[in-house]
Design an enzyme around this catalytic site. Structure first.
Site, PDB file in Angstrom:
ATOM      1  N   GLY A  18      70.578  65.037  93.710  1.00  0.00           N
ATOM      2  CA  GLY A  18      69.822  65.945  92.854  1.00  0.00           C
ATOM      3  C   GLY A  18      68.378  65.505  92.744  1.00  0.00           C
ATOM      4  O   GLY A  18      67.988  64.452  93.263  1.00  0.00           O
ATOM      5  N   LEU A  20      66.486  64.338  90.242  1.00  0.00           N
ATOM      6  CA  LEU A  20      66.215  63.066  89.581  1.00  0.00           C
ATOM      7  C   LEU A  20      66.694  61.897  90.438  1.00  0.00           C
ATOM      8  O   LEU A  20      65.998  60.884  90.575  1.00  0.00           O
ATOM      9  CB  LEU A  20      66.879  63.021  88.198  1.00  0.00           C
ATOM     10  CG  LEU A  20      66.661  61.738  87.395  1.00  0.00           C
ATOM     11  CD1 LEU A  20      65.174  61.431  87.220  1.00  0.00           C
ATOM     12  CD2 LEU A  20      67.351  61.823  86.034  1.00  0.00           C
ATOM     13  N   ILE A  46      82.955  62.407  89.644  1.00  0.00           N
ATOM     14  CA  ILE A  46      83.127  61.815  88.315  1.00  0.00           C
ATOM     15  C   ILE A  46      84.215  62.507  87.509  1.00  0.00           C
ATOM     16  O   ILE A  46      84.599  62.020  86.438  1.00  0.00           O
ATOM     17  CB  ILE A  46      81.806  61.765  87.513  1.00  0.00           C
ATOM     18  CG1 ILE A  46      81.347  63.171  87.110  1.00  0.00           C
ATOM     19  CG2 ILE A  46      80.720  61.024  88.269  1.00  0.00           C
ATOM     20  CD1 ILE A  46      80.253  63.174  86.047  1.00  0.00           C
ATOM     21  N   THR A 110      70.029  66.393  77.392  1.00  0.00           N
ATOM     22  CA  THR A 110      69.125  67.544  77.389  1.00  0.00           C
ATOM     23  C   THR A 110      68.641  67.933  75.995  1.00  0.00           C
ATOM     24  O   THR A 110      69.313  67.674  74.988  1.00  0.00           O
ATOM     25  CB  THR A 110      69.849  68.763  78.010  1.00  0.00           C
ATOM     26  OG1 THR A 110      69.040  69.928  77.906  1.00  0.00           O
ATOM     27  CG2 THR A 110      71.174  69.040  77.300  1.00  0.00           C
ATOM     28  N   TYR A 134      76.227  75.403  78.069  1.00  0.00           N
ATOM     29  CA  TYR A 134      75.665  74.224  78.738  1.00  0.00           C
ATOM     30  C   TYR A 134      75.338  73.140  77.715  1.00  0.00           C
ATOM     31  O   TYR A 134      75.741  71.983  77.865  1.00  0.00           O
ATOM     32  CB  TYR A 134      74.403  74.617  79.512  1.00  0.00           C
ATOM     33  CG  TYR A 134      73.582  73.438  79.962  1.00  0.00           C
ATOM     34  CD1 TYR A 134      74.030  72.603  80.982  1.00  0.00           C
ATOM     35  CD2 TYR A 134      72.355  73.148  79.353  1.00  0.00           C
ATOM     36  CE1 TYR A 134      73.270  71.510  81.392  1.00  0.00           C
ATOM     37  CE2 TYR A 134      71.596  72.066  79.752  1.00  0.00           C
ATOM     38  CZ  TYR A 134      72.057  71.246  80.776  1.00  0.00           C
ATOM     39  OH  TYR A 134      71.311  70.159  81.168  1.00  0.00           O
ATOM     40  N   TRP A 159      63.161  70.393  80.606  1.00  0.00           N
ATOM     41  CA  TRP A 159      62.407  71.164  81.585  1.00  0.00           C
ATOM     42  C   TRP A 159      62.015  70.341  82.804  1.00  0.00           C
ATOM     43  O   TRP A 159      60.864  70.293  83.208  1.00  0.00           O
ATOM     44  CB  TRP A 159      61.162  71.766  80.931  1.00  0.00           C
ATOM     45  CG  TRP A 159      61.412  72.711  79.797  1.00  0.00           C
ATOM     46  CD1 TRP A 159      62.543  72.815  79.021  1.00  0.00           C
ATOM     47  CD2 TRP A 159      60.496  73.684  79.270  1.00  0.00           C
ATOM     48  NE1 TRP A 159      62.388  73.784  78.069  1.00  0.00           N
ATOM     49  CE2 TRP A 159      61.141  74.343  78.188  1.00  0.00           C
ATOM     50  CE3 TRP A 159      59.202  74.054  79.595  1.00  0.00           C
ATOM     51  CZ2 TRP A 159      60.534  75.354  77.444  1.00  0.00           C
ATOM     52  CZ3 TRP A 159      58.588  75.057  78.857  1.00  0.00           C
ATOM     53  CH2 TRP A 159      59.244  75.709  77.799  1.00  0.00           C
TER      54      TRP A 159
END
Length: 293
Positions: A18, A20, A46, A110, A134, A159
């Site tokens: 991903g 990050l 996971i 988040t 989410y 964001w």
């Protein structure tokens, strides 16, 4: 497990494919004392406890940076079970195995754990109240970690964008060259966060060998609407025209989203030897290719 050695810190990055994870990968060459391993969901699922346990058994680890997540906010409304499977139950399994093998978990969460009804930046102690599936699934993951594992850092961010993967920044750059008009909402206020900056902060936590576990906020400084973010992306580009951007007060989405989700970073700045850039400055650096690609 033997005590963590300064010159051989063994770190697993889940969700390594991903944005990050890729930003952390870019930093690998700058930190030769870190032994970094990167896995995707194909390498390490996971949601499969047996799979996690087998991996930990075969790989001695000091830290796990969990970037694995179900992040499609809209789709989570249609298939919440899938969001919970990864963001809650998968995180629970990972925390249990981290505890068994004495590994510190650094988990990415988040701003969407908050409802957005506040009009000042959220601190870590504010009571979460997610308003979409989410956010609810991410909060459940946080709660599992806190219940199961003492040695953990939960980092709430907002964001995220970067030069990698699919994100708002890359979408605006792409669509600004192919579409006549782009309609962007002004109804949400938060902070764009350069994933490269977050990656550096995460590595900083590991290098500091801090035992001040708990929840921390990390985003760039300042605040913006999605329209303002898009405007800045287009403004600092030589090839694009801000006149192609249009404001929208109301923009329909399946998932309800926080109208205000700016994060307060005072605790983070006091706890860790770090500096945080304003979001506009960080965006400009990425735009000017000051980060390695």
């Amino acid at each position: 497990m033997s005590p963590k050695e300064e010159n051989n810190i063994r770190v697993l990055v889940t969700g390594g494919d991903g944005q990050l994870g890729k930003c952390i990968k870019v930093l690998e060459k700058d930190y030769p004392t870190l032994n970094l391993s990167f896995t995707s969901s194909k390498d390490l699922d996971i949601t499969n406890k047996k799979n996690i346990a087998e991996f930990f058994k075969n790989n001695s680890l000091d830290y796990v940076i969990n970037c694995a997540a179900y992040t499609n906010v809209e789709q989570a409304e249609k298939e919440p079970d899938k969001a919970y499977l990864v963001n809650a139950e998968g995180v629970k399994k990972l925390a249990e195995i981290c505890k068994k093998y004495d590994a510190t978990l650094i988990h990415i969460s988040t701003d969407y754990v908050f409802d957005g009804y506040k009009n000042t930046p959220y601190i870590e102690e504010d009571v979460p109240n997610p308003i979409n599936e989410y956010g609810k699934s991410k909060l459940k993951g946080e709660q599992y970690i806190q219940d199961i594992l003492g040695e953990h850092f939960i980092i709430r961010t907002s964001w995220l964008y970067s030069q990698f993967g699919k994100n708002f920044y890359k979408t605006i750059l792409q669509k600004s060259t192919t579409e006549e008009k782009l309609t962007i909402t002004t109804s949400e206020t938060g902070t764009p966060t350069n994933a490269n900056d977050l990656a550096k902060f995460i590595i900083n936590i590991i290098k500091s060998a801090s035992s001040k576990y708990g929840i921390y906020n990390y985003s760039n400084l300042g605040e913006s609407t999605w329209y303002s973010f898009a405007y800045e992306i287009v403004r600092i580009s030589d090839k694009l025209d801000t006149r192609n951007l249009e404001k929208a007060d109301n923009y329909f989405t399946l998932a309800e989203r926080p109208t205000y989700s700016v994060l307060n970073k005072e605790k983070t700045l006091k706890t860790f030897p770090t500096s945080i850039e304003n979001w506009k400055n960080s965006l400009s650096k990425l735009q000017n290719k000051m980060y390695d690609e």
